[in-house]
Enzyme design. Structure first.
Site, PDB file in Angstrom:
ATOM      1  N   CYS A  81       0.846  -1.188   0.000  1.00 25.68           N
ATOM      2  CA  CYS A  81       0.000   0.000   0.000  1.00 25.68           C
ATOM      3  C   CYS A  81       0.882   1.238   0.000  1.00 25.68           C
ATOM      4  CB  CYS A  81      -0.898  -0.015   1.235  1.00 25.68           C
ATOM      5  SG  CYS A  81      -2.037   1.371   1.344  1.00 25.68           S
ATOM      6  N   HIS A 105      -9.069  -3.803  -2.342  1.00 28.81           N
ATOM      7  CA  HIS A 105      -8.108  -3.056  -1.526  1.00 28.81           C
ATOM      8  C   HIS A 105      -8.502  -1.574  -1.458  1.00 28.81           C
ATOM      9  CE1 HIS A 105      -3.847  -2.153  -0.184  1.00 28.81           C
ATOM     10  NE2 HIS A 105      -4.230  -0.971  -0.631  1.00 28.81           N
ATOM     11  N   GLU A 106      -8.812  -1.001  -2.612  1.00 25.88           N
ATOM     12  CA  GLU A 106      -9.169   0.424  -2.654  1.00 25.88           C
ATOM     13  C   GLU A 106     -10.535   0.670  -2.015  1.00 25.88           C
ATOM     14  OE1 GLU A 106      -6.782   2.324  -3.216  1.00 25.88           O
ATOM     15  OE2 GLU A 106      -5.484   0.908  -4.237  1.00 25.88           O
ATOM     16  N   HIS A 120     -10.233   1.157   1.602  1.00 28.98           N
ATOM     17  CA  HIS A 120      -9.808   2.506   1.996  1.00 28.98           C
ATOM     18  C   HIS A 120     -11.007   3.438   2.190  1.00 28.98           C
ATOM     19  CE1 HIS A 120      -5.483   2.425   2.056  1.00 28.98           C
ATOM     20  NE2 HIS A 120      -5.396   1.918   0.832  1.00 28.98           N
TER      21      HIS A 120
END
Length: 175
Positions: free
Chosen positions: A101, A143-144, A147
């Protein structure tokens, strides 16, 4: 004019906060953020970046899969802004994969993610897209998306033993 933005690091409170839906995709502010994120992800040698990583609490990220030194086998795709993204459905199979990351430099973790996902998002013109993503691109999306919910990849580890430095990872997984 577009600019490269500072990528905030683990510990910054925005990384652990919930992002807000983007209501006006066509606003100058949102369009400028998209341009800046596109420049930033390329300059930072990443394959994805979310607005919270530049301290903006918008539900917006860029998926920019391409072969880079950290991910030499990544598939090539046009960098895509994904606004108000969501997962509509997913495979039952979770597949472990090494992730890093931009907000947690120098560390990788073995993270289980869905192998295939059906997603929905709006692009920068406001057009709604529904599509299936698999493998590495599905991993970037998940993954994004994390966030946007204040989650970082280390929260998804099954064990602290699944952490490794980037330097050791490169020794164990040479290109």
């Amino acid at each position: 004019m577009s600019e490269i933005l500072e990528v905030i690091q683990l510990g910054h409170p925005v990384l652990r906060s919930q992002a807000h839906n983007v209501d006006n995709i066509h606003s100058h502010q949102v369009q400028s953020l998209i341009d800046n994120l596109l420049m930033t992800v390329i300059a930072a040698n990443g394959v994805g970046i979310a607005a919270p990583q530049v301290a903006v609490r918008d539900r917006l990220f860029i998926v920019a899969s391409r072969p880079i030194p950290r991910y030499p086998n990544a598939p090539q795709m046009e960098p895509t802004a994904m606004i108000n993204p969501q997962i509509l459905a997913h495979s039952t199979e979770l597949v472990p994969g090494w992730e890093g990351c931009l907000s947690i430099p120098g560390i990788r973790g073995l993270v289980p993610r869905y192998q295939a996902i059906e997603v929905q998002y709006s692009d920068r013109t406001g057009k709604l897209h529904k599509q299936e993503l698999t493998d590495f691109v599905a991993r970037i999306f998940q993954h994004e998306l994390d966030h946007l919910d204040g989650i970082v990849f280390i929260d998804r580890l099954q064990s602290n033993k699944d952490l490794i430095t980037e330097q050791e990872y490169q020794k164990l997984h040479p290109v």
